[in-house]
Design an enzyme around this catalytic site. Structure first.
Site, mmCIF file in Angstrom:
data_model
loop_
_atom_site.group_PDB
_atom_site.id
_atom_site.type_symbol
_atom_site.label_atom_id
_atom_site.label_comp_id
_atom_site.label_asym_id
_atom_site.label_seq_id
_atom_site.Cartn_x
_atom_site.Cartn_y
_atom_site.Cartn_z
ATOM 1 N N GLU A 48 8.788 76.481 -22.967
ATOM 2 C CA GLU A 48 7.983 75.656 -21.964
ATOM 3 C C GLU A 48 8.101 76.372 -21.569
ATOM 4 O OE1 GLU A 48 9.412 71.620 -20.541
ATOM 5 O OE2 GLU A 48 9.918 72.400 -19.300
ATOM 6 N N HIS A 91 17.960 72.566 -19.377
ATOM 7 C CA HIS A 91 19.018 72.662 -19.886
ATOM 8 C C HIS A 91 19.982 73.423 -20.224
ATOM 9 C CE1 HIS A 91 15.771 70.030 -23.296
ATOM 10 N NE2 HIS A 91 15.231 70.008 -22.473
#
Lengths: 362, 362
Positions: free
Chosen positions: A49, A215
């Site tokens: 990402e 995350h």
């Protein structure tokens, strides 16, 4: 290669949450991530990402081929489509298709690799269909399950906990204890690999500071050793060994069928909207020509053209979506047929053996 | 495997000209093709242009992995983007990008193959950049150049002649004698492969009937033999061997740069059109509100909205196009850097040797 050859690999994996405009404190976090990686000197840092967000045609797999003291290591990194709702997961078929494409990519590109490593944000729980398909087809092992020394949370399983950026409310649609980021590995004939330690940052950043992302970072220490007796597992597939694979292939085939039906329903719906819109356009032309309710007709013209164009775009999108899913389903069907054939063939000698034993007993 | 192992492969390749609605006498030709293939019993029939036409994001490579008497044969089939005008080829960069992706796909998926075979409609002449890049990067050989026994036309080189479907007028934009369909092959360490015969249907169909397509069918007989002394050519790359590769990589990098600039120019142009369109929309709103030229303003509203939406689509299309080409260019840059490094490293001992010789002479 020396018989006592061994290689230690320190691996770092993180979904960086790097979406422009959307992700909070992006530049600050990226700077801290860079500093952390500079300090820690991992052998391999795999990040997800960094360019863009979710888009199911735009997903990719990164492949790095290393030649390390005569050993070939293929490292893969990927990020599959997110699961926005577990109860009503409209991207399940797409994620299964992505998992299959990923598995096939690894299968075909790792033929000469001694060690295969896959890291990434798979957006799946370990028992999810796509994850099972990936493990069954590639033979990859999950570092989490095979590591004695896991340092993360007390509840062990959770790897996306409440942290600075993710509140318990954000996690509510998910069952407690989700795990979507992975370190998976396997060693092929002549080598063995084990995970010596696996750590997550346990809801904090490195050195207990602010987290680096929404995350968890995963840090694994892997050990590769020379092991001449290690057999290539693909050659030891018996009929019983094929059963889980066949079952997961069948399940994936069915799930893709549901996804295709859904995509086709949307395409048909958009087709109907286009039809109605075109009829309305003809009616509006007629009203203008007849000089009845002329101003209303002219005002309605633009939204109606917009509707037809929008529905056209939706139609094209879902037709392409159905086509893409169909392609993957056809491939699965082919593989499923071949695996069933292989199972039948390898069952025959076993059946003969059983019959022979029975005869002997009689 | 026996030391005198040899394998004969009869291969058929055809771009079927199978576009729905566009291609003439499609069902008749397909039936005749099926009958012909049934009669001739080739070992491998590779066909192109069965699902859809030209679309540069929708191209694919088919991969078939065969295990034949202990030998692994990877057969690839593909169809690259057409060249509509050789003088002003606006798809040159895309075809180079496709050739590179194809070359990389073959490079990474054929690591355990003993024999690699690529057939297809590459839409390139043998000396075109993409074709050179493909051959240099994969080490594939062109059946046409290596076959003594070629049966086609008198002029030899032409493989898309005037036939039942293609008139000389259709071929006018192309230089005389074009060749765009290929059979390419290579054998890796331990094997050697040669092309015993190559035939085209020479402007006719099989058995001198009506042609099967607007392309020529290619029929090759390949012979694979065990050859323990055969070395893997990738290990014998000297600094001089790398030069043609480096040169072609550099050329491809430049060509992609031109393609990217073109795509960006179109995106910028569409961006300007969007800006002007939006300004016009504001002006029209103003005219309607002020009750000046109201009917004209309302009538102009729809085409203007259409213009903005159309320009938006063009903008998105070319932005994605530039992004895709950029990705390939970055990959080329990386490979180019690595190849240059390898050349410098392998030049050093040679340089030392030359200096040593000079000193000796002095």
């Amino acid at each position: 290669m020396k018989p006592n050859f061994s290689l230690r690999l320190r691996v770092f994996n993180l979904n960086c949450w790097g979406l422009p405009y959307v992700s909070k404190h992006r530049s600050d976090r990226m700077k801290r991530l860079g500093d952390f990686l500079n300090m820690e000197s991992f052998d391999l840092a795999l990040l997800e990402e960094i360019h863009h967000g979710d888009w199911f045609c735009g997903k990719a797999v990164g492949l790095l081929v290393f030649h390390l003291s005569g050993l070939v290591l293929n490292a893969y990194v990927t990020h599959l489509h997110a699961e926005y709702s577990r109860q009503k997961d409209i991207y399940l078929a797409h994620r299964v298709a992505q998992a299959w494409e990923l598995a096939q990519f690894i299968h075909h590109t790792s033929k000469k690799a001694d060690v295969v490593l896959l890291c990434g944000d798979l957006n799946m729980h370990p028992k999810d269909l796509g994850c099972c398909l990936l493990r069954e087809w590639t033979g990859l092992h999950d570092a989490y399950l095979e590591t004695q020394d896991f340092k993360g949370f007390e509840e062990g399983y959770t790897m996306v906990p409440e942290n600075h950026y993710v509140s318990q409310k954000d996690l509510e649609p998910f069952p407690c204890g989700i795990r979507i980021d992975y370190v998976l590995y396997k060693a092929v004939s002549g080598f063995c690999i084990s995970c010596k330690s696996l750590k997550s940052t346990a809801g904090h950043g490195p050195y207990n500071g602010t987290p680096l992302s929404d995350h968890e970072a995963l840090m694994a220490t892997l050990c590769v050793r020379h092991s001449p007796l290690q057999q290539n597992p693909s050659f030891t597939y018996g009929p019983a060994g094929r059963l889980p694979l066949i079952s997961v292939l069948r399940e994936a085939w069915t799930e893709l069928g549901l996804g295709i039906a859904q995509a086709r329903w949307w395409a048909a719906f958009a087709g109907n909207v286009i039809g109605v819109g075109l009829l309305l356009l003809v009616l509006l032309c007629f009203l203008v020509a007849e000089e009845r309710a002329r101003e209303v007709a002219i005002l309605l013209w633009t939204p109606n053209v917009g509707l037809v164009l929008g529905a056209g775009a939706v139609y094209l999108f879902h037709t392409q979506e159905a086509r893409g899913l169909c392609r993957v389903q056809t491939e699965l069907q082919h593989v499923l047929g071949r695996e069933r054939e292989a199972q039948d063939l390898s069952s025959e000698p076993q059946l003969a053996l059983l019959l022979g034993q029975e005869r002997g007993q009689n």
